[in-house]
Design a protein around this motif. Structure first.
Motif, PDB file in Angstrom:
ATOM      1  N   THR A  65       4.038  15.511 -34.779  1.00 60.76           N
ATOM      2  CA  THR A  65       4.100  16.656 -35.191  1.00 60.76           C
ATOM      3  C   THR A  65       2.518  17.653 -35.074  1.00 60.76           C
ATOM      4  N   TYR A  83       5.336  18.843 -28.541  1.00 61.22           N
ATOM      5  CA  TYR A  83       6.435  18.399 -29.224  1.00 61.22           C
ATOM      6  C   TYR A  83       7.645  19.097 -28.965  1.00 61.22           C
ATOM      7  N   ARG A  84       7.404  20.660 -29.150  1.00 52.74           N
ATOM      8  CA  ARG A  84       8.534  21.356 -28.916  1.00 52.74           C
ATOM      9  C   ARG A  84       9.156  21.467 -27.556  1.00 52.74           C
ATOM     10  N   GLU A  85       8.340  21.280 -26.237  1.00 53.73           N
ATOM     11  CA  GLU A  85       8.853  21.165 -25.101  1.00 53.73           C
ATOM     12  C   GLU A  85       9.642  19.904 -24.972  1.00 53.73           C
ATOM     13  N   GLU A  88      12.977  20.317 -26.105  1.00 52.47           N
ATOM     14  CA  GLU A  88      13.643  21.052 -25.277  1.00 52.47           C
ATOM     15  C   GLU A  88      14.396  20.422 -24.246  1.00 52.47           C
ATOM     16  N   ARG A 157      10.161  15.178 -39.222  1.00 48.33           N
ATOM     17  CA  ARG A 157       9.910  15.515 -37.897  1.00 48.33           C
ATOM     18  C   ARG A 157       9.023  14.414 -37.185  1.00 48.33           C
TER      19      ARG A 157
END
Length: 482
Positions: A65, A83-85, A88, A157
């Motif tokens: 994270t 991390y977000r991508e 996704e 996370r």
């Protein structure tokens, strides 16, 4: 076998591209994907016979994270975006995710005193769901922890992923959408004429309007070769790892993290996506950029530390050991520099967080140079390849019909998986590369039972045959044994 790619790739008679990326590690593969999807003509140039052959071949496979990254740093921003991508896109690329969470465990009163500051740092980095834990609360979550726990906090996370399927997926998506890969092509010289670079390699010259240095452990040397200067020095940092047999994975539900210090994140104990338990890495400075030698005394110390954290590990077998090098520098943050007038970008000093930050780093670099690539249109409907699933907790090919039978029984690798990994422009060109794509020979017996069958399947398809004389063939690189 011939290396991947054509002497003048992409069908351009003069070998001209919009972007040439040098270095096919996780960062280079992510950059190739991003720039290709944004509409650029991309070539990815790698000096080794196969990709992921440098720092990217040895890591702990954690999707971080960025809770402990320096607040406000480029690294922190790239980790958060990467991390977000990953979350996704992973389902579309068929990439695994083991939702473990992490515990940061303090083993001394001094370490416990630093936990409030670490929690504040995590929240400053946008990781605001961390949970302080008493010793009793930590033990309820992880009953196998050894004596001496003072306190802890949970980072829900932090996850475990496959260390190699992700960059292979980025590369495949780039290539299937028009990028070209050149392996066995070290860049030996480069000249910029004011608008275009000409890069010399043993496989032919490549021309590009923009050059990106993603050479990892050789990033400073490449800077000096192409521009005559560099603003950082690579200081290789070796990490040795111990891998326990699959039954040991039941001892830890979370990623067990130590309290980090200024040099390293410290010794981690965690499950792997492949069903093992990992202990490591160490953090050892060295001069050698190519060899990450295994040291018996250090590995014994790792095993001792692992059994201090999880005493029940003493009853479990070690099945593999490996080592990797991280491209540390004299600076804490990443070294990302754009020289617009020279149309040259350096992406250096990407240490242990490269796997987590790669997608974010690629997007960051693209934003920095977007003005140099005016006129490109993003691909409206890109190809999304699906990767073979290697994670133990997901459905594997051995469970599916028509797989040609299991070749490697320790890791349950099928003939169909091996054949697929050898095919196409991103196919394996080395035994180490085949291991990373399939996990063949990486289990309990380390290839003792399946090597003969594997040698027959791969005959004529690897740069160095499995049957080559070991006294004349190049030595196996550390980092491929996990």
């Amino acid at each position: 076998m011939a290396p991947a790619g054509d002497a003048f790739p992409n069908g351009h008679a003069d070998g001209t591209f919009d972007v040439a990326i040098i270095g096919a590690g996780v960062i280079g593969c992510a950059l190739a994907r991003r720039f290709t999807l944004e509409g650029a003509r991309v070539v990815l140039i790698e000096k080794a016979a196969d990709v992921l052959d440098g720092a990217s071949k040895g890591n702990s496979a954690i999707l971080h994270t960025g809770f402990d990254a320096p607040p406000g740093s480029v690294e922190a921003a790239c980790i958060a975006a990467g991390y977000r991508e990953y979350l996704e896109i992973r389902a579309r690329l068929n990439l695994p995710l083991l939702q473990t969470g992490a515990l940061v465990v303090a083993w001394t009163d001094e370490e416990a005193a630093t936990l409030p500051d670490l929690i504040a740092q995590a929240r400053a980095n946008g990781v605001d769901d961390v949970e302080p834990l008493t010793e009793a609360e930590a033990r309820r979550l992880e009953p196998a922890l050894g004596p001496g726990v003072r306190a802890a906090f949970r980072v829900p996370r932090e996850y475990v992923i496959d260390p190699w399927s992700a960059p292979h997926a980025y590369l495949r998506q780039a290539v299937e959408n028009g990028a070209r890969l050149m392996t066995a092509a070290p860049v030996t010289a480069g000249v910029f004429d004011g608008s275009t670079w000409r890069l010399e390699t043993p496989r032919g010259a490549v021309r590009a309007g923009l050059v990106i240095n993603a050479a990892g452990l050789w990033g400073d040397r490449l800077d000096d070769l192409l521009t005559g200067t560099t603003d950082f020095t690579i200081r290789p940092r070796k990490g040795q790892f111990v891998v326990y047999d699959k039954p040991a994975a039941a001892l830890a539900g979370h990623i067990l993290l130590p309290v980090p210090n200024k040099v390293t994140k410290g010794i981690v104990v965690c499950r792997t996506a492949f069903g093992n338990l990992l202990v490591g890495p160490t953090a050892e400075e060295q001069e050698d950029r190519e060899r990450a030698g295994l040291v018996p005394e250090t590995l014994e110390a790792l095993i001792r530390r692992g059994t201090e954290i999880l005493p029940a590990l003493k009853d479990h077998e070690v099945t593999a050991i490996y080592a990797g090098l991280r491209p540390a520098t004299e600076f804490k943050d990443y070294r990302i520099r754009v020289e617009a007038a020279r149309r040259y970008v350096t992406v250096g000093g990407i240490r242990s967080t490269g796997l987590s930050s790669a997608l974010g780093t690629a997007a960051h670099v693209h934003r920095l140079v977007a003005g140099l690539l005016a006129g490109h249109q993003a691909i409206a409907d890109p190809v999304w390849p699906r990767m073979p699933m290697l994670a133990e907790h997901e459905t594997r090919d051995w469970q599916c019909p028509g797989n040609g039978g299991v070749v490697c029984h320790c890791e349950r690798v099928t003939r169909r998986e091996i054949e697929a990994a050898l095919d196409g422009p991103t196919g394996a060109r080395s035994l180490a590369g085949l291991k990373r794509r399939t996990r063949v020979t990486m289990g309990r017996c380390q290839g003792f039972y399946c090597s003969e069958a594997l040698a027959a399947i791969t005959a004529g398809r690897l740069a160095v045959p499995m049957t080559a004389d070991p006294t004349t063939a190049p030595p196996a690189a550390a980092g491929d044994e996990a």
